[in-house]
Write a protein that holds these residues in place. Structure first.
Motif, mmCIF file in Angstrom:
data_model
loop_
_atom_site.group_PDB
_atom_site.id
_atom_site.type_symbol
_atom_site.label_atom_id
_atom_site.label_comp_id
_atom_site.label_asym_id
_atom_site.label_seq_id
_atom_site.Cartn_x
_atom_site.Cartn_y
_atom_site.Cartn_z
ATOM 1 N N ALA A 45 98.090 -77.847 -120.661
ATOM 2 C CA ALA A 45 96.618 -77.800 -120.694
ATOM 3 C C ALA A 45 96.020 -79.079 -120.130
ATOM 4 C CB ALA A 45 96.132 -77.574 -122.124
ATOM 5 N N SER A 46 96.637 -80.220 -120.461
ATOM 6 C CA SER A 46 96.131 -81.489 -119.955
ATOM 7 C C SER A 46 96.320 -81.587 -118.439
ATOM 8 C CB SER A 46 96.846 -82.649 -120.655
ATOM 9 O OG SER A 46 96.253 -83.881 -120.312
ATOM 10 N N LEU A 47 97.448 -81.095 -117.944
ATOM 11 C CA LEU A 47 97.678 -81.101 -116.491
ATOM 12 C C LEU A 47 96.729 -80.137 -115.779
ATOM 13 C CD1 LEU A 47 101.570 -81.332 -116.199
ATOM 14 C CD2 LEU A 47 99.904 -82.986 -115.346
ATOM 15 N N ASP A 48 96.427 -79.014 -116.422
ATOM 16 C CA ASP A 48 95.460 -78.088 -115.821
ATOM 17 C C ASP A 48 94.092 -78.761 -115.681
ATOM 18 O OD1 ASP A 48 97.354 -76.096 -115.669
ATOM 19 O OD2 ASP A 48 96.739 -75.096 -117.517
ATOM 20 N N GLU A 49 93.707 -79.525 -116.704
ATOM 21 C CA GLU A 49 92.441 -80.241 -116.629
ATOM 22 C C GLU A 49 92.492 -81.322 -115.563
ATOM 23 O OE1 GLU A 49 89.600 -81.339 -120.066
ATOM 24 O OE2 GLU A 49 90.884 -83.099 -119.811
ATOM 25 N N LEU A 50 93.629 -82.016 -115.462
ATOM 26 C CA LEU A 50 93.778 -83.030 -114.418
ATOM 27 C C LEU A 50 93.673 -82.395 -113.033
ATOM 28 C CD1 LEU A 50 94.351 -85.990 -113.699
ATOM 29 C CD2 LEU A 50 96.797 -85.466 -113.803
ATOM 30 N N ALA A 51 94.222 -81.186 -112.877
ATOM 31 C CA ALA A 51 94.116 -80.482 -111.597
ATOM 32 C C ALA A 51 92.651 -80.195 -111.265
ATOM 33 C CB ALA A 51 94.924 -79.190 -111.637
ATOM 34 N N LEU A 52 91.851 -79.841 -112.285
ATOM 35 C CA LEU A 52 90.417 -79.629 -112.063
ATOM 36 C C LEU A 52 89.726 -80.924 -111.652
ATOM 37 C CD1 LEU A 52 89.405 -77.263 -115.011
ATOM 38 C CD2 LEU A 52 89.433 -76.699 -112.574
ATOM 39 N N LEU A 53 90.121 -82.024 -112.294
ATOM 40 C CA LEU A 53 89.551 -83.323 -111.931
ATOM 41 C C LEU A 53 89.882 -83.671 -110.486
ATOM 42 C CD1 LEU A 53 90.414 -85.310 -115.193
ATOM 43 C CD2 LEU A 53 88.110 -84.791 -114.367
ATOM 44 N N VAL A 54 91.118 -83.457 -110.098
ATOM 45 C CA VAL A 54 91.545 -83.748 -108.725
ATOM 46 C C VAL A 54 90.775 -82.880 -107.738
ATOM 47 C CG1 VAL A 54 93.488 -83.434 -107.133
ATOM 48 C CG2 VAL A 54 93.822 -84.670 -109.280
ATOM 49 N N ASP A 55 90.597 -81.611 -108.077
ATOM 50 C CA ASP A 55 89.844 -80.712 -107.206
ATOM 51 C C ASP A 55 88.397 -81.182 -107.077
ATOM 52 O OD1 ASP A 55 89.440 -78.054 -105.792
ATOM 53 O OD2 ASP A 55 88.038 -77.843 -107.457
ATOM 54 N N THR A 56 87.798 -81.609 -108.209
ATOM 55 C CA THR A 56 86.431 -82.122 -108.171
ATOM 56 C C THR A 56 86.342 -83.372 -107.308
ATOM 57 O OG1 THR A 56 86.045 -81.254 -110.398
ATOM 58 C CG2 THR A 56 84.510 -82.921 -109.597
ATOM 59 N N ALA A 57 87.388 -84.184 -107.322
ATOM 60 C CA ALA A 57 87.406 -85.406 -106.509
ATOM 61 C C ALA A 57 87.589 -85.109 -105.028
ATOM 62 C CB ALA A 57 88.506 -86.339 -106.994
ATOM 63 N N GLY A 58 87.956 -83.885 -104.690
ATOM 64 C CA GLY A 58 88.070 -83.507 -103.288
ATOM 65 C C GLY A 58 89.475 -83.448 -102.765
ATOM 66 N N ALA A 59 90.455 -83.177 -103.617
ATOM 67 C CA ALA A 59 91.848 -83.119 -103.188
ATOM 68 C C ALA A 59 92.510 -81.885 -103.790
ATOM 69 C CB ALA A 59 92.585 -84.386 -103.604
ATOM 70 N N VAL A 99 99.328 -88.620 -108.937
ATOM 71 C CA VAL A 99 98.370 -88.910 -110.001
ATOM 72 C C VAL A 99 99.037 -88.655 -111.344
ATOM 73 C CG1 VAL A 99 96.179 -88.297 -111.065
ATOM 74 C CG2 VAL A 99 96.371 -88.346 -108.576
ATOM 75 N N PHE A 100 99.090 -89.699 -112.175
ATOM 76 C CA PHE A 100 99.687 -89.596 -113.494
ATOM 77 C C PHE A 100 98.619 -89.161 -114.501
ATOM 78 C CE2 PHE A 100 103.016 -91.748 -111.433
ATOM 79 C CZ PHE A 100 104.145 -91.731 -112.235
ATOM 80 N N ASP A 101 99.003 -88.265 -115.392
ATOM 81 C CA ASP A 101 98.094 -87.840 -116.446
ATOM 82 C C ASP A 101 98.043 -88.856 -117.572
ATOM 83 O OD1 ASP A 101 96.248 -86.035 -117.482
ATOM 84 O OD2 ASP A 101 97.749 -85.032 -118.725
ATOM 85 N N ASN A 102 98.790 -89.921 -117.420
ATOM 86 C CA ASN A 102 98.830 -90.999 -118.407
ATOM 87 C C ASN A 102 98.188 -92.239 -117.802
ATOM 88 O OD1 ASN A 102 101.611 -89.449 -118.082
ATOM 89 N ND2 ASN A 102 101.195 -89.577 -120.264
ATOM 90 N N GLU A 103 97.922 -93.225 -118.623
ATOM 91 C CA GLU A 103 97.316 -94.460 -118.125
ATOM 92 C C GLU A 103 98.404 -95.429 -117.694
ATOM 93 O OE1 GLU A 103 94.077 -97.868 -119.474
ATOM 94 O OE2 GLU A 103 94.332 -96.036 -120.653
ATOM 95 N N LEU A 104 98.363 -95.829 -116.437
ATOM 96 C CA LEU A 104 99.363 -96.744 -115.886
ATOM 97 C C LEU A 104 98.900 -98.191 -116.028
ATOM 98 C CD1 LEU A 104 100.222 -94.923 -112.515
ATOM 99 C CD2 LEU A 104 101.547 -94.865 -114.643
ATOM 100 N N ALA A 105 99.835 -99.061 -116.381
ATOM 101 C CA ALA A 105 99.552 -100.498 -116.344
ATOM 102 C C ALA A 105 99.509 -100.934 -114.886
ATOM 103 C CB ALA A 105 100.624 -101.260 -117.103
ATOM 104 N N PRO A 106 98.755 -101.992 -114.560
ATOM 105 C CA PRO A 106 98.693 -102.449 -113.167
ATOM 106 C C PRO A 106 100.066 -102.706 -112.558
ATOM 107 C CG PRO A 106 96.982 -103.526 -114.458
ATOM 108 C CD PRO A 106 97.823 -102.744 -115.428
#
Length: 443
Positions: A45-59, A99-106
């Motif tokens: 479910a979280s990856l599906d939402e991330l896919a929507l975010l990516v689509d909204t961003a234009g990719a 694109v990671f669904d988690n928060e990456l450290a720098p």
């Protein structure tokens, strides 16, 4: 502040000079790490939402990779073997970005990009990217730029290999140097952050003055909150004909809009649309948008809109409550409004069995809005204090104010004055204190 529509503004520099080119859709591989306690369903479910975010961003999503681990790898976040598998997958698909669904450290982000030979982003970066596209007002642009710069600052790399990414512009290029920007001066960014903080403080003070004016008007304040794309702007438009941008996409609205609404009893309220929330809304965005989000914390009542057609409505409700706690708005009373009943009537009924005090509506068709208006009117009246007042006959202006700002429970004609019992907000009671004789128990 500088006009951010010109091409060489600090705002556009913060976006790394590369807004999403809609004629070129980047190929994105989504990556997630499932930790102990994460179910397969929640990860999907979280990856599906991330896919929507990516689509909204234009990719476009071209593949996804999931690894189950007891804890993230401190170097790569995923295991070294999985990084090699990810690299081969990217090469096979000619992917531009991961694109990671988690928060990456720098440091993790830098090492992943170096090994993969392409941009590596996290969920936070994609959300910031979308906010960057959708900010239109001076304040919205300043808030987004501040969040962008705070995100980029710890990710700066200097020297001959200063690149954060090897790719062209786009989703990845916005946050990395790309081929258009190899190095950013840290002190320049710090100066810009300081200026933005000052500008937003000044805007916050202006908004506080506006809020004081609204409080003096005696009108109750109602803020519409909810998960992104739950239908908040559509609800505001349906109720007030406000013409606020309403689109079926994530974060279509960033700037709060306030409109006056007359409830069925005749009493007017101020109804404000707010920016949509999302699961794991980046802390930097919450900090940058606190001035905007405080409208929820200072409201008399919250209208919490939930999308009945969403895959996990309860998860969205929980995510909204988490953000409300973060902005110190958790104690503000709320009315849950189950929206999109025209699309998902069964799911709406199921939610209503769990939240018996909620109201089911369709903001798109208008169904259920009469029930909603009555419910919010009843809730606000329950909050208001009832006062006994004596208003001389020659003070018709005061009587008009009581009718306009509160709810008149009863009126009796005396020899020289009206004897009125009315529900009033604190602001109205303060202004009309000379005419109040007694505070009485609610009726």
């Amino acid at each position: 502040m500088t006009d951010s529509n010109s091409p060489n503004t600090p705002y556009n520099e913060a976006l790394a000079g590369t807004l999403i080119d809609r004629t070129i859709r980047e190929k994105i591989v989504l990556v997630a790490v499932a930790l102990p306690g994460d179910t397969d369903e929640s990860v999907d479910a979280s990856l599906d939402e991330l896919a929507l975010l990516v689509d909204t961003a234009g990719a476009d999503e071209v593949a996804r990779l999931v690894q189950r681990r007891d804890a993230p790898d401190h170097t790569w976040y995923i295991g070294k073997g999985k990084v090699e598998e990810l690299k081969e997958l990217c090469l096979a698909l000619d992917a531009d970005t991961v694109v990671f669904d988690n928060e990456l450290a720098p440091a993790q982000q830098f090492k992943l990009e170096k090994l993969l030979g392409r941009t590596a982003l996290d969920r936070t970066a994609v959300i910031l990217d979308i906010f960057g596209q959708n900010a239109h007002t001076m304040e919205g642009k300043a808030q987004v730029e501040l969040a962008l710069l705070r995100y980029r600052l710890p990710r700066l790399r200097r020297g001959a290999n200063a690149k954060m990414s090897q790719q062209r512009g786009g989703v990845g290029g916005r946050f990395g140097s790309g081929e258009t920007k190899l190095e950013t001066d840290r002190r320049k960014i710090m100066r810009r952050i300081t200026k933005l903080e000052r500008d937003l403080t000044a805007l916050s003070e202006t908004r506080a003055l506006q809020r004081q004016g609204r409080q003096r008007s005696g009108l109750a304040s109602v803020a519409i909150v909810g998960y992104t794309n739950a239908g908040k702007s559509t609800l505001l438009n349906r109720l007030t004909d406000s013409g606020v941008l309403s689109e079926d996409r994530l974060f279509a609205t960033l700037d709060p809009t306030t409109r006056r609404l007359a409830l069925p009893g005749g009493e007017p309220v101020l109804l404000t649309d707010t920016v949509g929330f999302i699961s794991r809304l980046p802390h930097g965005l919450v900090e940058s948008f606190k001035g905007t989000l405080e409208v929820a914390a200072r409201a008399d009542y919250l209208v919490h809109v939930v999308d009945a057609s969403a895959p996990d409505p309860q998860g969205q409700i929980d995510a909204v409550h988490e953000v409300l706690r973060e902005i110190e708005a958790a104690e503000v009373p709320e009315l849950l409004v189950i929206n999109k009943a025209d699309i998902a009537p069964v799911a709406a009924k199921e939610l209503l069995t769990e939240y018996a005090d909620a109201v089911v509506v369709s903001a798109a068709t208008g169904d259920g809005l009469d029930d909603f208006l009555r419910a919010i009117g009843d809730r606000l009246r329950a909050l208001a204090v009832v006062y006994d007042m004596v208003i001389p006959y020659d003070r018709g202006d005061v009587m008009a104010s009581v009718h306009r700002e509160g709810e008149v429970v009863s009126t009796t004609d005396d020899d020289a004055a009206w004897v009125v019992r009315a529900r009033l907000s604190d602001a109205s009671a303060g202004r009309l204190g000379d005419f109040i004789t007694t505070e009485v128990a609610p009726t």
